[in-house]
Motif scaffolding. Structure first.
Motif, PDB file in Angstrom:
ATOM      1  N   LEU A  49       0.830  -1.203   0.000  1.00 41.84           N
ATOM      2  CA  LEU A  49       0.000   0.000   0.000  1.00 41.84           C
ATOM      3  C   LEU A  49       0.866   1.255   0.000  1.00 41.84           C
ATOM      4  N   SER A  53       0.707   3.195  -3.575  1.00 39.67           N
ATOM      5  CA  SER A  53      -0.083   4.423  -3.485  1.00 39.67           C
ATOM      6  C   SER A  53       0.797   5.654  -3.639  1.00 39.67           C
ATOM      7  N   LEU A 130      -6.071  -2.093  -7.560  1.00 35.02           N
ATOM      8  CA  LEU A 130      -7.157  -2.022  -6.591  1.00 35.02           C
ATOM      9  C   LEU A 130      -6.945  -3.005  -5.449  1.00 35.02           C
ATOM     10  N   HIS A 131      -6.446  -4.186  -5.772  1.00 34.26           N
ATOM     11  CA  HIS A 131      -6.208  -5.189  -4.742  1.00 34.26           C
ATOM     12  C   HIS A 131      -5.121  -4.737  -3.767  1.00 34.26           C
ATOM     13  N   VAL A 133      -3.957  -1.563  -3.210  1.00 34.42           N
ATOM     14  CA  VAL A 133      -4.169  -0.272  -2.554  1.00 34.42           C
ATOM     15  C   VAL A 133      -5.390  -0.278  -1.636  1.00 34.42           C
ATOM     16  N   VAL A 134      -6.440  -1.024  -1.979  1.00 39.55           N
ATOM     17  CA  VAL A 134      -7.689  -0.943  -1.224  1.00 39.55           C
ATOM     18  C   VAL A 134      -8.053  -2.270  -0.560  1.00 39.55           C
ATOM     19  N   VAL A 135      -8.257  -3.309  -1.356  1.00 39.95           N
ATOM     20  CA  VAL A 135      -8.868  -4.539  -0.846  1.00 39.95           C
ATOM     21  C   VAL A 135      -7.932  -5.284   0.107  1.00 39.95           C
ATOM     22  N   ASN A 136      -6.714  -5.559  -0.326  1.00 40.11           N
ATOM     23  CA  ASN A 136      -5.818  -6.366   0.498  1.00 40.11           C
ATOM     24  C   ASN A 136      -5.481  -5.704   1.832  1.00 40.11           C
ATOM     25  N   ILE A 138      -7.387  -3.767   3.701  1.00 44.35           N
ATOM     26  CA  ILE A 138      -8.545  -3.895   4.581  1.00 44.35           C
ATOM     27  C   ILE A 138      -8.703  -5.330   5.069  1.00 44.35           C
TER      28      ILE A 138
END
Length: 466
Positions: A49, A53, A130-131, A133-136, A138
């Motif tokens: 991340l 990011s 997306l995986h 930066v966001v999903v993984n 969380i």
């Protein structure tokens, strides 16, 4: 995939695959791998991340400048690296393997600039971004927190009776076991020492968390696996696209092989039997003119004509081996190969290991016979071998059908290779046209081991274009 040795020692795919462990004991066996995956999840997710990011949003802020575009491209490739790392880590847990996308598919990768800017038009790169930066992050925070909670609670509950007596309680006036007893039996006096009751309750909680740990860890690992399969795996449309491309390539190779075979047959007929038949026709015309005037010379010409006819017949018989013999159609591949081995000029040891319950499609039989004839002829002509071995067998691949294995081994000088324009290259095209594989193992000095592996379905009756 596991392999099994072929008759020549070469490794060929085996139909046997490891079966996944089931049951509670299997979860305990997989516990160290699940724990190793989960405990590293959040550090890796936070690292990904931070890096991705930073690169992406810095590049987005500098999009008006050239450097911003390249920072975003770098973010895509770094995200791809972290996504592939996630797939590799999940593979280590022993779960079902996740197929990576085909990053070089299509024409997008042709040329430097197309390869450089491919992430902007490839949906996989956006999903990987997306995986990471966001999903993984969380999901990793949740799974990592639950992992630490379960491990710490189990260890604290099982070992607390050892180290808690050395920690001063002070004026502790709350005991969980006493509070639970009052809730379930209000008004009744506590019949045991609350300190001892607290230790027993802690051990019970520790045992409960320990016994449930395999289910929790495996469930959290499965959660990551499901998310990775949905976001990081190749799409089904890509598999269909590859299947169509492979089928088109195999049929193209089959057409080329058939065209080369027809041209070779035409050339052989023109250079051999046709020339002899023309010579025979001329000799017969000469005999007809001289039969009355010079019978002795006519008799000599009759002998020459007979020799020409015999040689033309021998050449036609040799060429007819390129066609399916009646024995193949009447009695099947096994008998035809046995007869082929018996006709060889070099002694051939024939071994038949085909399953009797797997009838071969006609196209497979015909092409396997041609492959065996080609291999035996090449070995007899060019290898200098004094002995050969022909082995044919079938293997069951379950729902994937079966495979016909055809092996030819000789003790010749070796050095054989599939050189374009020669026999083995044409044979390789013919086998690939059947979506099979030709394996050539021929070191200098020998021995030579060549195997053709052709997949088929016993119930298939369709004739591929070969």
């Amino acid at each position: 995939m596991p392999t099994e040795p072929g008759p020549t020692g070469a490794a060929v795919p085996s139909a046997d695959a490891p079966r996944p462990r089931r049951g509670y004991g299997g979860l305990w066996v997989a516990l160290p791998r699940d724990f190793g995956f989960l405990i590293l999840t959040m550090p890796i997710a936070v690292t990904g991340l931070t890096i991705v990011s930073t690169l992406f949003f810095t590049g987005l802020g500098l999009i008006a400048l050239v450097v911003g575009v390249f920072l975003m491209i770098a973010a895509f490739y770094v995200a791809r690296g972290f996504g592939v790392l996630e797939i590799v880590r999940l593979r280590w847990t022993g779960l079902a393997e996740i197929a990576e996308p085909d990053w070089s598919r299509g024409d997008r990768e042709h040329g430097f600039w197309r390869a450089t800017f491919a992430p902007f038009v490839d949906g996989h790169y956006w999903l990987y971004l997306l995986h990471v930066v966001v999903v993984n992050p969380i999901v990793s925070i949740v799974s990592w927190s639950l992992t630490i909670t379960w491990v710490s609670t189990a260890l604290a509950g099982l070992t607390g009776w050892i180290w808690q007596p050395f920690i001063p309680d002070g004026e502790r006036d709350f005991w969980l076991n006493e509070w639970l007893f009052e809730r379930f039996a209000p008004g009744r006096p506590l019949a045991w020492d609350p300190v001892l009751g607290e230790r027993v309750l802690e051990i019970a909680i520790g045992v409960l968390f320990l016994l449930s740990m395999p289910f929790v860890f495996h469930g959290l690992t499965l959660l990551h696996h499901v998310i990775a399969r949905g976001m990081l795996a190749a799409w089904r449309s890509e598999a269909l696209e590859r299947e169509v491309a492979e089928l088109a390539a195999s049929r193209g190779a089959a057409v080329q092989a058939e065209d080369a075979s027809l041209r070779r047959l035409e050339r052989d007929i023109h250079d051999g039997p046709q020339q002899r038949l023309v010579r025979l026709q001329m000799d017969l015309a000469t005999i007809e003119r001289r039969l009355d005037r010079d019978p002795d010379q006519a008799k000599a010409l009759v002998v020459e004509a007979r020799d020409q006819a015999r040689e033309a017949l021998d050449e036609l018989r040799a060429l007819s081996r390129g066609f399916a013999p009646p024995l193949l159609q009447d009695r099947g591949l096994a008998s035809a190969l046995e007869a082929l081995a018996a006709r060889s000029t070099v002694p051939v040891a024939y071994e038949n290991a085909m399953a009797p319950d797997a009838p071969l499609p006609a196209a497979i039989e015909r092409n396997a016979y041609f492959a065996a004839a080609e291999l035996l002829t090449n070995a007899a002509k060019h290898s200098g071998a004094t002995a050969m071995r022909l082995r044919v067998a079938t293997r069951d691949l379950g729902s994937a059908g079966r495979v016909l294995d055809l092996w030819v081994t000789d003790n010749g000088r070796g050095g054989a290779s599939a050189v374009p324009g020669h026999g083995l290259a044409g044979l390789d095209e013919r086998v690939r046209g059947l979506r099979g594989q030709l394996i050539v193992d021929s070191p200098v000095g020998g021995p030579t081991m060549i195997g053709a592996h052709i997949p088929f379905f016993p119930e298939s009756t369709a004739d591929p274009v070969v």
